[in-house]
Design a protein around this motif. Sequence first.
Motif, PDB file in Angstrom:
ATOM      1  N   VAL A 124     -14.287  17.062  -6.571  1.00 17.04           N
ATOM      2  CA  VAL A 124     -13.358  17.496  -7.623  1.00 17.04           C
ATOM      3  C   VAL A 124     -12.396  16.372  -7.984  1.00 17.04           C
ATOM      4  N   ILE A 125     -11.882  15.664  -6.979  1.00 21.30           N
ATOM      5  CA  ILE A 125     -10.986  14.537  -7.238  1.00 21.30           C
ATOM      6  C   ILE A 125     -11.689  13.466  -8.067  1.00 21.30           C
ATOM      7  N   GLY A 126     -12.942  13.158  -7.706  1.00 18.76           N
ATOM      8  CA  GLY A 126     -13.688  12.145  -8.447  1.00 18.76           C
ATOM      9  C   GLY A 126     -13.980  12.550  -9.875  1.00 18.76           C
ATOM     10  N   VAL A 127     -14.407  13.795 -10.078  1.00 22.61           N
ATOM     11  CA  VAL A 127     -14.709  14.265 -11.436  1.00 22.61           C
ATOM     12  C   VAL A 127     -13.443  14.291 -12.289  1.00 22.61           C
ATOM     13  N   PRO A 164       0.839  -1.200   0.000  1.00 23.80           N
ATOM     14  CA  PRO A 164       0.000   0.000   0.000  1.00 23.80           C
ATOM     15  C   PRO A 164       0.869   1.244   0.000  1.00 23.80           C
ATOM     16  N   PRO A 165       0.421   2.320  -0.631  1.00 20.30           N
ATOM     17  CA  PRO A 165       1.252   3.528  -0.731  1.00 20.30           C
ATOM     18  C   PRO A 165       1.698   4.078   0.623  1.00 20.30           C
ATOM     19  N   LEU A 166       0.813   4.027   1.611  1.00 21.74           N
ATOM     20  CA  LEU A 166       1.190   4.543   2.929  1.00 21.74           C
ATOM     21  C   LEU A 166       2.281   3.705   3.581  1.00 21.74           C
ATOM     22  N   GLY A 167       2.523   2.497   3.039  1.00 19.71           N
ATOM     23  CA  GLY A 167       3.546   1.636   3.623  1.00 19.71           C
ATOM     24  C   GLY A 167       4.949   2.136   3.401  1.00 19.71           C
ATOM     25  N   ALA A 176      -7.655  18.568   0.761  1.00 20.81           N
ATOM     26  CA  ALA A 176      -8.690  17.719   1.353  1.00 20.81           C
ATOM     27  C   ALA A 176      -8.265  17.238   2.740  1.00 20.81           C
ATOM     28  N   TYR A 177      -6.998  16.884   2.883  1.00 21.32           N
ATOM     29  CA  TYR A 177      -6.498  16.409   4.180  1.00 21.32           C
ATOM     30  C   TYR A 177      -6.538  17.521   5.226  1.00 21.32           C
ATOM     31  N   VAL A 210      -3.813  11.611  -2.398  1.00 20.51           N
ATOM     32  CA  VAL A 210      -4.006  12.122  -1.037  1.00 20.51           C
ATOM     33  C   VAL A 210      -2.873  11.653  -0.136  1.00 20.51           C
ATOM     34  N   ALA A 211      -2.511  10.364  -0.256  1.00 20.05           N
ATOM     35  CA  ALA A 211      -1.393   9.849   0.542  1.00 20.05           C
ATOM     36  C   ALA A 211      -0.097  10.555   0.170  1.00 20.05           C
ATOM     37  N   ALA A 212       0.081  10.844  -1.117  1.00 23.22           N
ATOM     38  CA  ALA A 212       1.300  11.517  -1.554  1.00 23.22           C
ATOM     39  C   ALA A 212       1.393  12.933  -1.013  1.00 23.22           C
ATOM     40  N   GLU A 213       0.244  13.562  -0.749  1.00 24.49           N
ATOM     41  CA  GLU A 213       0.228  14.964  -0.344  1.00 24.49           C
ATOM     42  C   GLU A 213      -0.092  15.154   1.138  1.00 24.49           C
ATOM     43  N   LEU A 214       0.070  14.096   1.922  1.00 27.42           N
ATOM     44  CA  LEU A 214      -0.162  14.228   3.361  1.00 27.42           C
ATOM     45  C   LEU A 214       0.842  15.171   4.007  1.00 27.42           C
TER      46      LEU A 214
END
Length: 287
Positions: free
Chosen positions: A261-264, A139-142, A243-244, A228-232
Amino acid sequence: MVSAVDADATRSKPAAAKSPRRGGPVVAGLAALALVLLGWTVVTAAGLVDPLYLPSPRAVWDAFVRANSTHRIADGVDRFVVGEQNYYLWEHLLASLQRIAIGVGAAVLLGPPVGFVMGMVAPVRWLTEPILNFLRALPPLGYIGLLIVWFGIGDTSKIWLLFLAAFPPIVIATLDGVTSVKQDYLNAARSLGAGRAQVISLVVLPATLANVINGVRIATAFAWTTVVAAELNNGIPGIGGLAYIAGTQLNTPLTIACIIVIGVAAMLLDAAIAFVGTKAVPWKGKS
């Protein structure tokens, strides 16, 4: 007396009547969206859920407009700020798209050649496939913390994270495309006198291209979910970082606006890649 032309027209009418309307999926999607908005409005207007957890559609819209405008920092204070966190929301989105473009772009450049070599040379596949599957399962957070240690909290660590998220799906899709080329196609090309280079360029590559494009679609979607994980950490400007931060500040309307916005943006990206795929691989599904 009925002519042959009239008979053919009569026989063709039922088939035309059974053909689905092209606008059917669009109408169904708009109807589903309207139902969601209606249910959301009814629930919030009736006060069934605390606005902290589920604000009204109007509150989310106001947060979206505020994030894209210059406004007073507070009522009665003669000080103006730009959007949210000193950037307009579209600037946050653009910053995230730039990171996606670099990270996924590097994976698009490197992934297909690696997957192609793995598919054509069995010993290379035996050595590298376990490593690839290991990276795909993480997982990316790993490993975001490790990337920050190696590359700092700037854009470099974020781009590496997005690259690592996109690289395995593209390689695996390319590998699957190479290994699934029908042997009959290869034998037919060889029987016509094609050499190894011609077999690769005229048979294997075209047959693999559809898989590569599907891999790019999957990789882009996965990298976008990783933003989102990349921009924490130090993710401003960035739609995931905004968003965070909005969530940590209990600014639920802005958080939901960022999520929408992320979804669109993800849907538009996927549609663009799918469109390019239909133009690049017009023979897909016709053989």
